[in-house]
Design a protein around this motif. Structure first.
Motif, PDB file in Angstrom:
ATOM      1  N   UNK B 307      13.882   6.543  11.139  1.00  0.00           N
ATOM      2  CA  UNK B 307      12.701   7.390  11.031  1.00  0.00           C
ATOM      3  C   UNK B 307      12.056   8.218   9.710  1.00  0.00           C
ATOM      4  N   UNK B 308      12.469   7.624   8.612  1.00  0.00           N
ATOM      5  CA  UNK B 308      11.819   8.281   7.278  1.00  0.00           C
ATOM      6  C   UNK B 308      11.590   7.635   7.561  1.00  0.00           C
ATOM      7  N   UNK B 309      10.450   6.675   8.036  1.00  0.00           N
ATOM      8  CA  UNK B 309       9.705   5.505   6.821  1.00  0.00           C
ATOM      9  C   UNK B 309       9.087   5.334   8.252  1.00  0.00           C
ATOM     10  N   UNK B 310       9.828   5.287   9.351  1.00  0.00           N
ATOM     11  CA  UNK B 310       8.294   5.145  11.226  1.00  0.00           C
ATOM     12  C   UNK B 310       8.149   6.351   9.864  1.00  0.00           C
ATOM     13  N   UNK B 311       8.319   7.717  10.313  1.00  0.00           N
ATOM     14  CA  UNK B 311       7.089   8.590   9.557  1.00  0.00           C
ATOM     15  C   UNK B 311       6.175   8.561   9.056  1.00  0.00           C
ATOM     16  N   UNK B 312       6.608   7.650   7.517  1.00  0.00           N
ATOM     17  CA  UNK B 312       5.437   7.342   6.946  1.00  0.00           C
ATOM     18  C   UNK B 312       4.518   6.784   6.939  1.00  0.00           C
ATOM     19  N   UNK B 313       5.014   5.247   8.124  1.00  0.00           N
ATOM     20  CA  UNK B 313       3.707   4.626   8.385  1.00  0.00           C
ATOM     21  C   UNK B 313       3.385   5.627   9.334  1.00  0.00           C
ATOM     22  N   UNK B 314       3.477   6.160  10.166  1.00  0.00           N
ATOM     23  CA  UNK B 314       2.772   7.473  11.196  1.00  0.00           C
ATOM     24  C   UNK B 314       2.240   7.673  10.070  1.00  0.00           C
ATOM     25  N   UNK B 315       1.993   8.321   9.481  1.00  0.00           N
ATOM     26  CA  UNK B 315       1.274   9.331   9.217  1.00  0.00           C
ATOM     27  C   UNK B 315       0.071   8.499   8.015  1.00  0.00           C
ATOM     28  N   UNK B 316       0.308   7.506   7.277  1.00  0.00           N
ATOM     29  CA  UNK B 316      -0.464   6.928   6.348  1.00  0.00           C
ATOM     30  C   UNK B 316      -1.549   6.403   6.880  1.00  0.00           C
ATOM     31  N   UNK B 317      -1.097   5.319   8.214  1.00  0.00           N
ATOM     32  CA  UNK B 317      -1.480   4.434   8.479  1.00  0.00           C
ATOM     33  C   UNK B 317      -2.438   4.838  10.014  1.00  0.00           C
ATOM     34  N   UNK B 318      -1.493   5.415  10.643  1.00  0.00           N
ATOM     35  CA  UNK B 318      -1.559   5.326  12.070  1.00  0.00           C
ATOM     36  C   UNK B 318      -2.561   6.487  12.290  1.00  0.00           C
ATOM     37  N   UNK B 319      -2.491   7.735  11.258  1.00  0.00           N
ATOM     38  CA  UNK B 319      -2.780   8.996  11.169  1.00  0.00           C
ATOM     39  C   UNK B 319      -3.593   9.460  10.026  1.00  0.00           C
ATOM     40  N   UNK B 320      -3.994   8.981   9.481  1.00  0.00           N
ATOM     41  CA  UNK B 320      -5.024   9.267   8.038  1.00  0.00           C
ATOM     42  C   UNK B 320      -5.456  10.358   8.195  1.00  0.00           C
ATOM     43  N   UNK B 321      -6.493  10.758   9.432  1.00  0.00           N
ATOM     44  CA  UNK B 321      -7.116  12.229   9.348  1.00  0.00           C
ATOM     45  C   UNK B 321      -6.162  13.159   9.114  1.00  0.00           C
ATOM     46  N   UNK B 322      -5.234  13.352   9.393  1.00  0.00           N
ATOM     47  CA  UNK B 322      -3.779  14.710   9.109  1.00  0.00           C
ATOM     48  C   UNK B 322      -3.891  15.297   7.770  1.00  0.00           C
TER      49      UNK B 322
END
Lengths: 259, 508
Positions: B307-322
């Motif tokens: 979960x932690x790694x997936x979250x990091x990937x999600x916020x860094x790559x898939x949703x950089x606008x956050x």
């Protein structure tokens, strides 16, 4: 009459003591059923009175009338000079001077053992919490379970719970203790630990009225035994008289069944 | 030690299909795969069918003007579909919160009345409960709607109302208490006041513990708070400088580089899962060292790490606008806050406006200066409050009766007054029994507010229906309804469960 002889014998032992509980012609009805019929008795200061009799004979009803958990409909009850009437102030004064121990313990399950004991001293006697707690710990020491203070009632055995219940009553520094079948809900091996506490209490001079079937306790500790049946006091006497030489046929029948 | 074991013990592993550990893992993974597969299949089928039959599933209507008017709410003429639905949500939430509050009070009173020794109170309580819970809620709401609709019409005299309140077939209009210029400065005074009052309360409790004298800690803390509030009414402008602090914060936040925040978010995701695993391992540690971990423990740790790694990937790559969104909105927030202070905000913190009557269209109606309750609101409100109160009354009665008689006898035998016994002994135990069904009633009340559609009160369902009648986007609107009610219900459950856990009685 032999009842008078027995009463006299007791009176000599307790001669000159104050009257603690005086009941005169107490009547109690449930609907048409008369649970108490003109019950008359006087219990002296420092006396240990055991009330026994078959179930349904009115012993619990009588003891519950003395602190007004049941309302008597006829006769007078006077506790330590205070008459039990409809006067709320009298009822509260009597209740805070009379401790009661129940068959089902009735500890407060949501409070720790310590809070169970300090509740009434803090909210009725308005004692400072620190003082109430140190007294509670001293009482737990006295009933032999000082290490259980922080636990909840559900975590204790039946015998331990009943000893907490005794400590809880003693925390109000009562002048009289009423015991309503205190060992009837206990496993046999736990009865002794509760009876030991009660014996210690009796030796310390507490006025006690005990409804029980524990005849060993009665023989050893009681100053006087009262036998009830059908809402009446049938026979009164010292343990010696009661166990060796009962006069009434109903008493003899009862003793032959339980001894 | 091995020499002590009897020779008959076989230490070889069983075959895989009989090994409990292996079977458990295989079943877990198979169940997960099956569930995901089924969901994917259903979603795929539904998507194909919807496309084939041309049912619209897009959410464009949220930003398009729906061209509808709402009967009541924070905005009766919304610009966009999203805004319209938002107004509906606010109306539903208002109804639910007000309803839960009043229904609880009424229910407790009626429940206690049914338990009282007073014959008249008892009978009134019984009639209340038996009447209200046996008539369908929809019928009750329609009944109240019809009763209120038969009130007098609004007179044609436009202008302020002579008096404090006005009742007509348009509803009820009351003086509106609202936030004025100095409110936020006064709020700071109040925060300080709450802190002081709380300290004062603690001191009074310590005093009571030390001397045994009743010191009324809550009451005196409330008195202190009232005093501070009154003083703050006049001195609040001294906190005008807070605006400059917020202004400085705003420019500081907008100066944070995006990449820094981006990395911080990633580190936070991985770091929090690592911390969780560490504390989990610590909690499994016995005094003798690390205890043996079960399969479930491994499951949990693996899930946390993934979960932690997936979250990091999600916020860094898939949703950089956050990160830029966070920086912008935080900076905007501080900007808005800085505008609430200073600049001659010396007026009253709170003000009152009296109701008035205006005529914008064909008929006169209540103007925005008063606090207006429409007939629809009143009908739904009385409906859900009375209906739910009847059930809550039964829950309260049951809860108190569920406390064994011996408890009140023991309290009485100790000399506790009836009120003290109720507060310290009976109610804490009754509440434990009452909470779960009470939570159910709160959920029911919240969901029952959707019957507002029957009397035209603009709750989320009524607004949503109007929106999809105009736009044809039925499925998207329904999905928003479902999501909204789900989050309401879950919030209520979480709150009720929190108290439930706190009330638990320790046994063994």
């Amino acid at each position: 009459m032999s009842i008078d002889d027995a009463t006299t014998a007791v009176s000599e032992k307790l001669a000159g003591r104050e009257d603690m509980i005086v009941c005169v012609d107490v009547d109690k009805f449930y609907g048409d059923f008369q649970a108490l019929k003109r019950v008359t008795a006087t219990i002296k200061e420092g006396e240990v009175a055991v009330v026994c009799g078959p179930s349904g004979s009115g012993k619990s009803t009588w003891i519950r009338c003395i602190n007004r958990l049941e309302v008597h409909q006829g006769g007078d009850i006077v506790v330590d000079g205070i008459e039990l009437t409809n006067d709320l102030r009298n009822i509260e004064r009597i209740r805070s001077e009379v401790g009661m121990v129940f068959q089902q313990f009735n500890l407060f399950p949501h409070l720790t053992v310590l809070d169970n004991i300090t509740l009434a001293p803090i909210w009725v006697r308005k004692k400072p919490r620190a003082e109430a707690e140190s007294m509670a710990r001293a009482l737990l020491e006295r009933v032999g379970i000082p290490e259980q203070a922080e636990k909840f009632p559900g975590q204790l055995s039946g015998g331990q719970q009943q000893r907490v219940a005794i400590a809880r009553s003693l925390a109000m520094e009562p002048r009289v203790m009423l015991f309503d079948e205190p060992t009837s809900a206990l496993d046999p091996e736990m009865i002794k630990e509760v009876l030991d506490v009660m014996k210690e209490l009796a030796l310390s001079g507490m006025t006690m009225m005990v409804v029980t079937h524990e005849m060993g306790f009665a023989r050893e500790v009681a100053d006087r035994i009262m036998f009830m049946e059908g809402g009446e006091i049938v026979e009164v006497g010292t343990p010696e008289h009661f166990f060796t030489n009962p006069t009434e046929d109903r008493t003899k029948l009862f003793l032959s069944q339980i001894l | 030690m091995a020499t002590n074991s009897p020779p008959s013990i076989d230490h070889s592993r069983p075959p895989l299909y009989r090994d409990v550990t292996v079977v458990k893992w295989v079943v877990q993974i198979a169940a997960l795969a099956l569930t995901l597969g089924a969901l994917w299949f259903l979603a795929d089928q539904a998507g194909d069918n919807l496309r084939a039959s041309n049912v619209p599933t897009d959410y464009d209507f949220l930003s398009v003007n729906p061209g509808i008017d709402l009967s009541s709410g924070i905005d009766t003429d919304p610009d966009t579909g999203g805004r319209a639905l938002w107004v509906g949500m606010v109306n539903t939430l208002r109804m639910a919160v007000a309803g839960i509050f009043v229904a609880t009070i009424l229910g407790v009173i009626v429940g206690l009345a049914r338990l009282s020794n007073n014959w008249l109170l008892q009978k009134i309580g019984t009639v209340f409960v038996e009447t209200l819970r046996n008539v369908p809620l929809l019928v009750q709401i329609l009944f109240y709607g019809a009763v209120f609709a038969s009130l007098d019409r609004v007179t044609k005299d436009v202008g302020p109302i002579n008096g404090w309140l006005h009742l007509s077939n348009k509803g009820l209009s009351l003086p509106r208490v609202h936030i004025a210029d100095g409110f936020y400065q006064w709020l700071i005074v109040m925060c300080i006041g709450i802190f002081i009052a709380n300290e004062f309360r603690k001191r009074r409790i310590r005093q009571q513990d030390a001397t045994g004298e009743e010191s009324y800690p809550l009451l005196s803390a409330f008195a202190v708070l009232t005093f501070v509030a009154a003083v703050g009414w006049f001195i609040h402008p001294i906190f005008g400088f807070v605006g400059e602090i917020f202004g400085a914060l705003s420019s500081f936040v907008s100066g944070i580089p995006q990449t820094v925040l981006q990395i911080a978010i990633g580190v936070l995701c991985v770091g929090s899962s690592a911390l969780w695993i560490r504390s989990f391992l610590n909690s499994r540690r016995t005094p003798a060292g690390l205890a043996r971990l079960t399969d479930d423990d491994y499951f949990r740790m693996i899930f946390a790490a993934v979960g932690g790694i997936l979250g990091a990937i999600f916020f860094l790559i898939l949703w950089p606008g956050l990160s830029s969104w966070m920086i912008n909105s935080l900076s905007d927030l501080f900007n808005v806050l800085s505008n609430k202070f200073g600049d001659g905000r010396t007026g009253r913190p709170i003000d009152v406006d009296l109701p008035n009557i205006v005529q914008t269209g064909k008929f006169p109606n209540y103007g925005p200066s008063g606090l207006n309750f429409s007939i629809g609101f009143a009908a739904v409100f009385f409906g859900v409050v009375f209906y739910t109160a009847a059930f809550i009354a039964e829950i309260v009665r049951g809860g108190i009766l569920a406390v064994p008689k011996g408890q009140s006898e023991a309290a009485a035998a100790l000399g506790l007054k009836r009120a003290t016994a109720l507060r310290r002994v009976i109610i804490p135990q009754a509440a434990r029994v009452m909470l779960p069904p009470l939570g159910n009633q709160y959920l029911n009340l919240t969901k029952n507010t959707s019957l507002a559609i029957a009397v035209g009160y603009s709750d989320i369902v009524q607004v949503g229906q109007t929106v999809y009648n105009q736009t044809g986007k039925t499925l998207p609107v329904v999905s928003i309804w479902m999501l909204f009610y789900l989050s309401c219900s879950l919030s209520i459950s979480v709150i009720v469960n929190f108290f439930n856990v706190r009330m638990r009685i320790v046994e063994r």
